[in-house]
Design a protein around this motif. Structure first.
Motif, short mmCIF file in Angstrom:
data_model
loop_
_atom_site.label_atom_id
_atom_site.label_comp_id
_atom_site.label_asym_id
_atom_site.label_seq_id
_atom_site.Cartn_x
_atom_site.Cartn_y
_atom_site.Cartn_z
N ARG A 139 34.40 -34.40 -29.54
CA ARG A 139 34.94 -34.65 -28.20
C ARG A 139 36.31 -33.98 -28.08
N GLY A 168 27.44 -31.17 -21.75
CA GLY A 168 27.34 -32.59 -21.36
C GLY A 168 28.32 -32.95 -20.26
N ASP A 169 29.11 -34.00 -20.51
CA ASP A 169 29.99 -34.54 -19.46
C ASP A 169 31.28 -33.73 -19.29
N GLY A 170 31.31 -32.56 -19.92
CA GLY A 170 32.51 -31.73 -19.78
C GLY A 170 33.60 -32.08 -20.77
N ASN A 171 33.35 -33.08 -21.62
CA ASN A 171 34.34 -33.44 -22.63
C ASN A 171 33.81 -33.16 -24.04
N GLN A 172 32.47 -33.00 -24.16
CA GLN A 172 31.86 -32.72 -25.45
C GLN A 172 31.94 -31.22 -25.74
#
Length: 490
Positions: free
Chosen positions: A211, A243-247
Motif C-alpha cells: 500500500r 485497485g482503489d488507487g492506493n495499492q
C-alpha cells in the motif's frame, strides 16, 4: 544443442551426503572481449565470496561447451578414483595429490576444508568421461574458457538449493547481454536422483502488493501512489497502481534476489526518493533518556579514585585459566568461571571472575615506571549462574592495587574508608555501616587479609598479596590490594 535438444545434467545419489544440489544453463554465441572476460571471472569470484559463503553453500563452474559432449553426470567418487588435468596445470593428478598441492596455494587453500575429510569428493563428467570440475575446488583444464569461447556451459553445485538457483540467475541475467541474441539464455535439464527433472534457470518473476500509504508512513514522506510507482520502477522494480488507487503492484525480477519482504520494497522507495530529501522531523513520542544507575555510580567513583591518586587501568574481560586460578592459588572449578568453547589464544580462555590479575599484569608491563604504582579498575566480572536465562551474570567490581617497596596496607585501607565515606556508609555499624573482619584467602599473606562487610553482607576482601602470587605475576615487590562489589550500594 544444434539439433534442438537441450543439455542434460544427471545427478547421482552418491552426491546426497556431500553436495546434493546442482543447477545448470547455457549461454550461446557469446562474444567475449578482454574486459568482458575479466568481468565474467571477477563476478564468479565476488559471488563465491559473498552469497556462496566462500564456496561452502555454492560453487560455480563455467566451461567451454564446444570442448564437451553432453549429457553430463554429477556424481561423487573416492578421491583416489578421480584423475584429471586441473586448470592451468600441464599433467594429470588424482584428487588426493591435488589436495596436497593446493595446501600451499594462497587462493585455493581456503576451500579445501569443505570436502577434505569426506570419504567421497564431488565431480562432474561429460559423456566421454572428461572431468569438467571437482567442486568446490577446481575446474578441469580441458574445458577452460578463453576470450574466444563462443558457448558457455554454467553449472552451480551446492548445499543450498535456493542460493544455487539465485547464483545461476545472476550470472545468466548479467552475461546474456553479450550473447548474439541479446538477453536470451538456453535452458538445461537437471535430472535428480529420484528421477524427477527440472529445467534451469528458473528466472522466476513474482508479484508483491504494497500500500502506498504504508510506504509514505514508513519512510516519512508524502508522495502520490503514482509517484511511488515511478520511484520503484527506477529501482528495477516494475510497479503500477491498481485497485482503489492506493495499492501498488510490484513485479520483482530474478535480478533482485535481495527483495525478500515488503520492507525491502519500502527501503528501495526511500533510496530512489533520496535519503537527503526526506524532511527531518522530531518524533511524536517525547522521551527523556537517563543514565543507567550502575554506570552513573561507576562514573562518580572513577573520578574520586583518580582524585585519591590512583591511575585507572582498562584490562581485557577475557583471560587465561592460569590468571584467575593457578596464579591466585585456586582451583579452576572453584572459580565458577565461564569458559570460551574454542579460544584462539591461551590468553583468552575464560571470562574473568576477578579484576586483580588484569591489574597485576598491567603492573608487570610497567615495572620500569617510578614507584609507587597505584592502579584501579571498575569493571564487570562474569560468574556462572544457572538461574539466569543466559547461564551467567555480571557483577560490577572495584579493584585497587598498591605496589611499592613496602606493602602499604594502610594506603589500601585508607582508600576503602574514603570509598565508604563517599558512598555514605558509616564505619562500625552492623546494619547500615561497614566493618572489616580478619579472614584468610589463598592469594593473601597469612594474617594480612580482611573481609569487608557492608550493610550486613560480604562485599569483598582487602589485604597484602602472598609472595607466591607476586612472583607468579613476575613482580618482585610487596603489593596490597582491595576488591569489592559495588552493586549493593545502588
Amino acid at each position: 544443442m544444434p539439433n534442438g535438444e537441450i543439455q542434460k545434467l544427471i545427478i547421482t545419489e552418491e552426491t546426497a551426503k556431500i553436495r546434493p544440489y546442482a543447477v545448470a544453463a547455457v549461454l550461446r554465441n557469446i562474444k567475449f572481449t578482454k574486459d568482458r572476460y575479466d568481468s565474467f571471472i571477477e563476478l564468479q569470484e565476488k559471488l563465491h565470496q559473498n552469497i556462496c559463503r566462500k564456496r561452502a553453500l555454492v560453487a560455480i563452474g563455467t566451461h567451454d561447451l564446444d570442448t564437451l559432449s553432453g549429457p553430463f553426470t554429477y556424481t561423487a567418487k573416492r578421491p583416489s578414483d578421480i584423475k584429471f588435468k586441473p586448470l592451468n596445470k600441464t599433467k594429470e593428478y588424482t584428487a588426493c595429490e591435488l589436495m596436497n598441492i593446493y595446501k600451499t596455494d594462497n587462493h585455493l587453500k581456503h576451500y579445501l576444508h569443505i570436502i577434505e575429510n569426506k570419504p567421497l569428493y564431488p565431480v562432474i563428467y561429460d559423456s566421454n568421461g572428461v572431468v569438467l570440475s571437482m567442486p568446490p575446488i577446481i575446474n578441469g583444464n580441458h574445458t577452460k574458457i578463453t576470450v574466444n569461447t563462443r558457448n558457455v556451459f554454467i553449472e552451480c553445485t551446492g548445499t543450498d538449493f535456493t542460493k544455487a538457483k539465485i547464483v545461476l540467475d545472476i550470472i545468466v541475467t548479467m552475461f546474456s547481454e553479450y550473447c548474439e541474441n541479446q538477453f536470451t539464455v538456453e535452458a538445461a535439464e537437471v535430472v535428480f536422483p529420484n528421477g524427477k527433472s527440472s529445467t534451469f534457470p528458473e528466472l522466476a518473476y513474482r508479484k508483491e502488493m504494497v500500500r502506498a500509504d504504508l510506504i509514505n508512513k514508513k519512510v516519512g514522506i508524502r508522495e502520490t501512489p503514482e509517484n511511488i510507482a515511478k520511484l520503484l520502477t527506477r529501482m528495477y522494480l516494475k510497479s503500477e497502481v491498481i485497485g482503489d488507487g492506493n495499492q501498488i503492484e510490484i513485479e520483482i525480477p530474478p535480478t533482485r534476489a535481495d527483495v525478500i519482504h515488503a520492507c525491502d520494497i519500502v527501503e528501495d522507495a526511500a533510496i530512489a526518493y533520496g535519503y537527503n530529501n526526506i524532511q527531518m522531523a522530531l518524533p511524536k513520542t517525547y522521551t527523556i533518556a537517563n543514565q543507567f544507575p550502575l554506570n552513573k555510580l561507576t562514573e562518580l567513583l572513577r573520578y574520586d579514585m583518580a582524585a585519591a591518586g590512583f591511575t585507572e587501568a582498562l584490562t581485557f574481560a577475557l583471560c587465561s585459566q592460569e590468571d584467575i586460578a593457578d596464579k591466585l592459588g585456586l582451583d579452576i572449578s572453584a572459580t565458577n568461571a565461564v569458559h570460551i568453547s574454542n579460544p584462539k589464544t591461551a590468553e583468552f580462555q575464560v571470562a574473568r571472575t576477578t579484576l586483580l590479575p588484569g591489574l597485576l599484569k598491567t603492573i608487570a608491563a610497567n615495572r620500569k615506571m617510578p614507584l609507587p604504582l597505584k592502579l584501579f579498575e571498575i569493571s564487570d566480572i562474569v560468574i556462572k549462574d544457572s538461574s539466569r536465562d543466559v547461564g551467567a551474570r555480571n557483577y560490577r567490581h572495584l579493584c585497587a592495587v598498591y605496589y611499592n617497596k613496602n606493602p602499604g596496607f594502610e594506603i589500601i585501607h585508607g582508600l576503602l574508608d574514603r570509598i565508604m565515606q563517599l558512598l555514605d556508609v558509616p564505619p562500625g555499624e552492623k546494619k547500615r555501616g561497614y566493618v572489616i573482619k580478619a579472614s584468610e584467602g589463598p592469594a593473601f599473606f597469612p594474617g594480612r587479609c580482611a573481609e569487608v562487610f557492608a550493610r550486613g553482607q560480604s562485599i569483598g576482601k582487602l589485604g597484602v598479596l602472598h609472595p607466591d602470587v607476586i612472583t607468579k605475576f613476575e613482580l618482585n615487590m610487596p603489593c596490597s590490594t582491595l576488591e569489592i562489589n559495588i552493586e549493593p550500594f545502588l
